[in-house]
Design a protein around this motif. Sequence first.
Motif, PDB file in Angstrom:
ATOM      1  N   LEU A   3      13.862  63.643  16.964  1.00  0.00           N
ATOM      2  CA  LEU A   3      12.807  64.242  17.769  1.00  0.00           C
ATOM      3  C   LEU A   3      13.410  65.004  18.952  1.00  0.00           C
ATOM      4  CD1 LEU A   3       9.796  64.579  18.485  1.00  0.00           C
ATOM      5  CD2 LEU A   3       9.944  62.404  19.689  1.00  0.00           C
ATOM      6  N   ALA A   4      14.410  64.442  19.580  1.00  0.00           N
ATOM      7  CA  ALA A   4      15.038  65.090  20.735  1.00  0.00           C
ATOM      8  C   ALA A   4      15.700  66.409  20.348  1.00  0.00           C
ATOM      9  CB  ALA A   4      16.051  64.157  21.367  1.00  0.00           C
ATOM     10  N   LYS A   5      16.185  66.511  19.120  1.00  0.00           N
ATOM     11  CA  LYS A   5      16.831  67.744  18.669  1.00  0.00           C
ATOM     12  C   LYS A   5      15.832  68.865  18.424  1.00  0.00           C
ATOM     13  CE  LYS A   5      20.754  65.398  16.650  1.00  0.00           C
ATOM     14  NZ  LYS A   5      21.442  65.007  15.427  1.00  0.00           N
ATOM     15  N   ARG A   6      14.575  68.499  18.146  1.00  0.00           N
ATOM     16  CA  ARG A   6      13.555  69.505  17.816  1.00  0.00           C
ATOM     17  C   ARG A   6      12.609  69.817  18.965  1.00  0.00           C
ATOM     18  NH1 ARG A   6      11.816  66.212  12.881  1.00  0.00           N
ATOM     19  NH2 ARG A   6      10.232  65.728  14.390  1.00  0.00           N
ATOM     20  N   THR A   7      12.715  69.113  20.050  1.00  0.00           N
ATOM     21  CA  THR A   7      11.746  69.254  21.134  1.00  0.00           C
ATOM     22  C   THR A   7      12.223  70.267  22.186  1.00  0.00           C
ATOM     23  OG1 THR A   7      10.333  68.001  22.633  1.00  0.00           O
ATOM     24  CG2 THR A   7      12.650  67.368  22.552  1.00  0.00           C
ATOM     25  N   THR A   8      11.402  70.490  23.176  1.00  0.00           N
ATOM     26  CA  THR A   8      11.767  71.397  24.260  1.00  0.00           C
ATOM     27  C   THR A   8      12.842  70.759  25.136  1.00  0.00           C
ATOM     28  OG1 THR A   8      10.142  70.521  25.812  1.00  0.00           O
ATOM     29  CG2 THR A   8       9.411  72.302  24.343  1.00  0.00           C
ATOM     30  N   TYR A   9      13.485  71.584  25.923  1.00  0.00           N
ATOM     31  CA  TYR A   9      14.550  71.099  26.807  1.00  0.00           C
ATOM     32  C   TYR A   9      14.011  70.048  27.781  1.00  0.00           C
ATOM     33  CZ  TYR A   9      18.266  71.053  30.255  1.00  0.00           C
ATOM     34  OH  TYR A   9      19.253  70.655  31.117  1.00  0.00           O
ATOM     35  N   LEU A  10      12.859  70.309  28.380  1.00  0.00           N
ATOM     36  CA  LEU A  10      12.290  69.374  29.346  1.00  0.00           C
ATOM     37  C   LEU A  10      11.982  68.026  28.702  1.00  0.00           C
ATOM     38  CD1 LEU A  10      11.238  68.734  32.153  1.00  0.00           C
ATOM     39  CD2 LEU A  10       9.037  69.733  31.493  1.00  0.00           C
ATOM     40  N   ASN A  11      11.378  68.055  27.520  1.00  0.00           N
ATOM     41  CA  ASN A  11      11.082  66.794  26.829  1.00  0.00           C
ATOM     42  C   ASN A  11      12.362  66.049  26.452  1.00  0.00           C
ATOM     43  OD1 ASN A  11       8.320  67.031  26.991  1.00  0.00           O
ATOM     44  ND2 ASN A  11       8.122  68.026  25.007  1.00  0.00           N
ATOM     45  N   ALA A  12      13.390  66.786  26.046  1.00  0.00           N
ATOM     46  CA  ALA A  12      14.670  66.160  25.701  1.00  0.00           C
ATOM     47  C   ALA A  12      15.278  65.482  26.930  1.00  0.00           C
ATOM     48  CB  ALA A  12      15.627  67.183  25.128  1.00  0.00           C
ATOM     49  N   CYS A  13      15.144  66.120  28.077  1.00  0.00           N
ATOM     50  CA  CYS A  13      15.647  65.517  29.313  1.00  0.00           C
ATOM     51  C   CYS A  13      14.910  64.223  29.634  1.00  0.00           C
ATOM     52  CB  CYS A  13      15.505  66.491  30.478  1.00  0.00           C
ATOM     53  SG  CYS A  13      16.633  67.889  30.378  1.00  0.00           S
ATOM     54  N   LEU A  14      13.611  64.212  29.412  1.00  0.00           N
ATOM     55  CA  LEU A  14      12.819  63.006  29.647  1.00  0.00           C
ATOM     56  C   LEU A  14      13.198  61.895  28.664  1.00  0.00           C
ATOM     57  CD1 LEU A  14       9.346  64.663  30.297  1.00  0.00           C
ATOM     58  CD2 LEU A  14      10.841  63.592  31.988  1.00  0.00           C
ATOM     59  N   LEU A  15      13.433  62.257  27.417  1.00  0.00           N
ATOM     60  CA  LEU A  15      13.804  61.274  26.402  1.00  0.00           C
ATOM     61  C   LEU A  15      15.198  60.694  26.663  1.00  0.00           C
ATOM     62  CD1 LEU A  15      12.528  63.022  23.152  1.00  0.00           C
ATOM     63  CD2 LEU A  15      11.597  60.958  24.206  1.00  0.00           C
ATOM     64  N   GLN A  16      16.077  61.484  27.256  1.00  0.00           N
ATOM     65  CA  GLN A  16      17.457  61.063  27.510  1.00  0.00           C
ATOM     66  C   GLN A  16      17.520  59.736  28.259  1.00  0.00           C
ATOM     67  OE1 GLN A  16      20.080  62.797  26.341  1.00  0.00           O
ATOM     68  NE2 GLN A  16      21.577  61.394  27.180  1.00  0.00           N
ATOM     69  N   ARG A  17      16.557  59.486  29.113  1.00  0.00           N
ATOM     70  CA  ARG A  17      16.508  58.257  29.897  1.00  0.00           C
ATOM     71  C   ARG A  17      16.491  57.024  29.008  1.00  0.00           C
ATOM     72  NH1 ARG A  17      13.569  54.247  31.528  1.00  0.00           N
ATOM     73  NH2 ARG A  17      13.212  53.658  33.669  1.00  0.00           N
ATOM     74  N   TYR A  18      15.905  57.120  27.840  1.00  0.00           N
ATOM     75  CA  TYR A  18      15.711  55.964  26.962  1.00  0.00           C
ATOM     76  C   TYR A  18      16.811  55.793  25.910  1.00  0.00           C
ATOM     77  CZ  TYR A  18      11.179  56.108  29.155  1.00  0.00           C
ATOM     78  OH  TYR A  18      10.174  56.115  30.082  1.00  0.00           O
ATOM     79  N   PHE A  19      17.708  56.752  25.790  1.00  0.00           N
ATOM     80  CA  PHE A  19      18.707  56.704  24.719  1.00  0.00           C
ATOM     81  C   PHE A  19      19.624  55.492  24.803  1.00  0.00           C
ATOM     82  CE2 PHE A  19      18.767  61.507  23.577  1.00  0.00           C
ATOM     83  CZ  PHE A  19      17.513  61.371  23.030  1.00  0.00           C
TER      84      PHE A  19
END
Length: 93
Positions: A3-19
């Motif tokens: 999901l992080a690879k297909r999403t927008t940059y901002l959403n990927a940054c938000l997801l990064q917190r949970y990785f």
Amino acid sequence: FRLAKRTTYLNACLLQRYFVEIRRRALRTLNKSMKGSLPLEYVARMLSLPGAAEAKEFIEYFSLATKDGTHFLPGKAAPSVWSPCGPDMAASR
């Protein structure tokens, strides 16, 4: 991770917190369920890490064993290893 690879940059940054937490839980599951060694390349793919070196570093951060720098050796880990804060923070409590 897909999901992080297909999403927008901002959403990927938000997801990064949970990785880290997601990877920690996945490693815990691998550690509990697997018997025998696993190639670090496989672990890297499972945890969506760039390569075997990063997988080795991540595994060793949680005080788990690797063999010859090429394989992950599932085994017993102290309960503090699986603390949501990680082994460093759990040891300081």
